[in-house]
Scaffold this active site. Structure first.
Site, PDB file in Angstrom:
ATOM      1  N   ILE A  32       0.814  -1.217   0.000  1.00  0.00           N
ATOM      2  CA  ILE A  32       0.000   0.000   0.000  1.00  0.00           C
ATOM      3  C   ILE A  32       0.845   1.263   0.000  1.00  0.00           C
ATOM      4  O   ILE A  32       0.308   2.375  -0.001  1.00  0.00           O
ATOM      5  CB  ILE A  32      -0.968   0.035   1.203  1.00  0.00           C
ATOM      6  CG1 ILE A  32      -0.203  -0.096   2.523  1.00  0.00           C
ATOM      7  CG2 ILE A  32      -2.016  -1.052   1.081  1.00  0.00           C
ATOM      8  CD1 ILE A  32      -1.084   0.035   3.762  1.00  0.00           C
ATOM      9  N   GLY A  33       2.173   1.114  -0.005  1.00  0.00           N
ATOM     10  CA  GLY A  33       3.027   2.292  -0.018  1.00  0.00           C
ATOM     11  C   GLY A  33       4.451   1.942  -0.370  1.00  0.00           C
ATOM     12  O   GLY A  33       4.876   0.791  -0.241  1.00  0.00           O
ATOM     13  N   GLY A  35       8.538   4.124  -0.762  1.00  0.00           N
ATOM     14  CA  GLY A  35       9.299   5.361  -0.759  1.00  0.00           C
ATOM     15  C   GLY A  35      10.771   5.069  -0.566  1.00  0.00           C
ATOM     16  O   GLY A  35      11.226   3.932  -0.704  1.00  0.00           O
ATOM     17  N   THR A  36      11.528   6.110  -0.234  1.00  0.00           N
ATOM     18  CA  THR A  36      12.964   5.942  -0.057  1.00  0.00           C
ATOM     19  C   THR A  36      13.280   5.053   1.139  1.00  0.00           C
ATOM     20  O   THR A  36      14.335   4.434   1.200  1.00  0.00           O
ATOM     21  CB  THR A  36      13.627   7.315   0.156  1.00  0.00           C
ATOM     22  OG1 THR A  36      12.973   7.988   1.236  1.00  0.00           O
ATOM     23  CG2 THR A  36      13.498   8.167  -1.091  1.00  0.00           C
ATOM     24  N   TYR A  37      12.358   4.968   2.092  1.00  0.00           N
ATOM     25  CA  TYR A  37      12.570   4.175   3.301  1.00  0.00           C
ATOM     26  C   TYR A  37      12.360   2.691   3.046  1.00  0.00           C
ATOM     27  O   TYR A  37      12.877   1.846   3.764  1.00  0.00           O
ATOM     28  CB  TYR A  37      11.567   4.607   4.382  1.00  0.00           C
ATOM     29  CG  TYR A  37      10.154   4.563   3.877  1.00  0.00           C
ATOM     30  CD1 TYR A  37       9.447   3.371   3.829  1.00  0.00           C
ATOM     31  CD2 TYR A  37       9.552   5.712   3.383  1.00  0.00           C
ATOM     32  CE1 TYR A  37       8.177   3.319   3.309  1.00  0.00           C
ATOM     33  CE2 TYR A  37       8.281   5.672   2.866  1.00  0.00           C
ATOM     34  CZ  TYR A  37       7.597   4.469   2.829  1.00  0.00           C
ATOM     35  OH  TYR A  37       6.333   4.419   2.303  1.00  0.00           O
ATOM     36  N   ASP A 164       7.112  16.942   7.168  1.00  0.00           N
ATOM     37  CA  ASP A 164       6.671  16.343   5.897  1.00  0.00           C
ATOM     38  C   ASP A 164       5.146  16.231   5.850  1.00  0.00           C
ATOM     39  O   ASP A 164       4.599  15.191   5.489  1.00  0.00           O
ATOM     40  CB  ASP A 164       7.314  14.978   5.682  1.00  0.00           C
ATOM     41  CG  ASP A 164       7.253  14.536   4.219  1.00  0.00           C
ATOM     42  OD1 ASP A 164       7.007  15.404   3.348  1.00  0.00           O
ATOM     43  OD2 ASP A 164       7.451  13.336   3.940  1.00  0.00           O
TER      44      ASP A 164
END
Length: 505
Positions: A32-33, A35-37, A164
């Site tokens: 569901i997501g 990113g850079t992490y 953020d």
């Protein structure tokens, strides 16, 4: 329950709530997501059946072990306990090389993986707003904004900057509760802090002017600028400052909020990048002009949020006391809001990408296999006065360009069985491109009329900066106080209109 009070985090301590459980206790259901992490997965705890969110911490770029950003996020979330801040439940590990939700090995060059386990939320604000045909009501917008400001006020009282704030980091469940998430860029601060902070934070469209001008000393006001952008976005039905780079972002800010000068913003001329980015000509403030369709009280609050000088920008506490939240229609009870199918920005972007790919594939198919042209055409009929040949698009249903229209012979094409007469000057449209449809600009702030307040059309889809799974944390319950003074809840309390939190009953 009294609020926790803390200052600088001790990064030498091991991360808290580090459990001994394995990620094998959970079954990954869907991504569901991302990113850079790393990635975020919707998962189910096998033993209890509870649905949670697993945020995987990316380790493949970390030569020195556990990422410092993850340590900060874990420590901050462990300290924050509020109903409008996402709850971090535990940390789990994978003993061997990890696999994704499709069973494929990941690219982690280290053995094992580390996951943060969060309460699951059905939506993020961006994903929800992008749903086709969805219209937020005014009480619904007030409800979301009140919860956002309440959660952010709690963070600021506890000396935490989120850094953020954006739609994909505001999570919403099907009971109408909104929670701040993704504290990966968050950090603690103090008013007497003398060190420099990075200005490379906050997604570009929501980044305040002081960071774009190079400020390295800042406070809670940076988050309030982002909140103002979110507020206007909810009312305007699309992002208000969609810059492509820092220069364009500042230009858009100055076009909306006016040119910065020493009178309006003392000290601005001494900021590191002011001379590089200052406007070439004076610009007047046009917030009221651009958003004249907003409700009067909404516009007053927005004006106080989108102030260039951070020292004059409204705080979360004062924003909660604005007339906007205390005039009809009042913020609705979260539990009265409708439920929706799960909507996260990652999923909506994925669907749009798939739709674009399907459309491109259809275009390629059409080019590779064009419609068959008629191989046999009836003879042309000439007669009478000649006229200039109109311009027709090539294709099976139209004559070729630069030639008279071709008319099939036969009685079925005669008017009442009589031969067709000479073509008249108005029989066909004139040559050249025909006007049709809309040719409206979608840029700027005046791309059409809007409803008086609330959502009109759904958001215009566009890049929103890095798409990240927004999970970030703490159990509800806190009493506000601290640097803003007072020991009760923020805002005017429940003595006005006998309504707790200003919600309609």
């Amino acid at each position: 329950m009294a609020m926790a009070s803390f200052g600088q985090l001790n990064l030498e301590e091991p991360p808290p709530i580090w459990g001994s459980r394995s990620v094998d206790c959970f079954e990954k259901l869907e991504q569901i997501g991302e990113g850079t992490y790393g990635q975020v997965y919707m998962a189910k705890e096998i033993k209890t059946g509870e649905i949670v969110a697993l945020k995987k911490i990316r380790m493949d770029n970390e030569r020195e072990g556990f990422p410092i950003t993850a340590i900060r996020e874990i420590k901050i979330l462990k300290k924050l306990h509020h109903e409008n801040v996402i709850q971090l439940k535990e940390i789990v590990t994978s003993p061997g090389r990890d696999r994704d939700d499709q069973g494929k090995p990941d690219n982690n060059k280290y053995k094992g993986g580390i996951y943060m386990v969060f309460e699951y939320m059905d939506h993020d604000l961006t994903g929800l707003a992008d749903r086709p045909g969805l219209r937020f009501t005014v009480p619904q917008i007030k409800c979301y904004m009140k919860q956002l400001l309440t959660g952010l006020h709690y963070c600021h009282v506890n000396q935490v900057l989120h850094r953020d704030i954006k739609g994909s980091n505001l999570l919403i469940d099907n009971e109408g509760n909104l929670k701040l998430a993704d504290f990966g860029l968050a950090r603690s601060y103090s008013h007497d802090h003398t060190g420099n902070l990075t200005n490379r934070v906050i997604t570009l469209w929501y980044r305040p002017p002081e960071l774009l001008l190079g400020a390295t000393k800042y406070g809670p006001a940076i988050d309030m600028w982002s909140v103002g952008c979110i507020f206007a976005e909810l009312l305007h039905a699309k992002p208000i400052l969609p810059g492509k780079n820092e220069q364009e972002q500042l230009n858009k800010i100055f076009e909306l909020c006016g040119s910065p000068d020493e009178k309006l913003w003392p000290g601005v001329s001494k900021m590191p990048w002011f001379n590089n980015f200052k406007p070439a000509r004076p610009l007047k403030r046009r917030v009221r002009e651009f958003f004249r369709h907003f409700d009067r009280h909404a516009l007053e609050l927005l004006e106080k949020m989108l102030v260039l000088d951070p020292a004059q920008r409204i705080s979360a506490k004062d924003a909660l006391d604005a007339e906007y939240f205390w005039t009809d229609p009042l913020p609705c009870d979260p539990k009265s809001l409708p439920t929706y199918e799960s909507s996260h920005e990652f999923q909506t972007k994925k669907k749009r990408q798939q739709q674009r790919q399907n459309e491109e594939a259809a275009k390629r198919q059409k080019l590779q296999h064009p419609p068959l042209q008629h191989s046999r055409l009836p003879p042309l009929q000439h007669g009478g006065q000649s006229h200039a040949a109109p311009h027709w698009p090539a294709g099976p249903n139209h004559p070729t360009n630069n030639a008279p229209p071709q008319v099939p012979a036969g009685p079925s094409h005669n008017f009442y069985g009589k031969p067709r007469g000479p073509p008249g000057p108005n029989r066909y449209p004139p040559s050249g491109n025909q006007s049709g449809g809309y040719n409206q600009s979608r840029g700027g702030y005046s791309s059409g009329s809007y409803p008086p307040q609330g959502r009109g059309a759904p958001y215009v889809a566009g890049p929103r900066g890095p798409s990240g799974g927004p999970y970030g944390v703490g159990p509800p319950n806190y009493t506000q106080g601290g640097q803003y003074g007072g020991s009760g809840s923020s805002g005017r309390g429940q003595n006005q209109r006998n309504q707790q939190y200003g919600w309609q009953q």
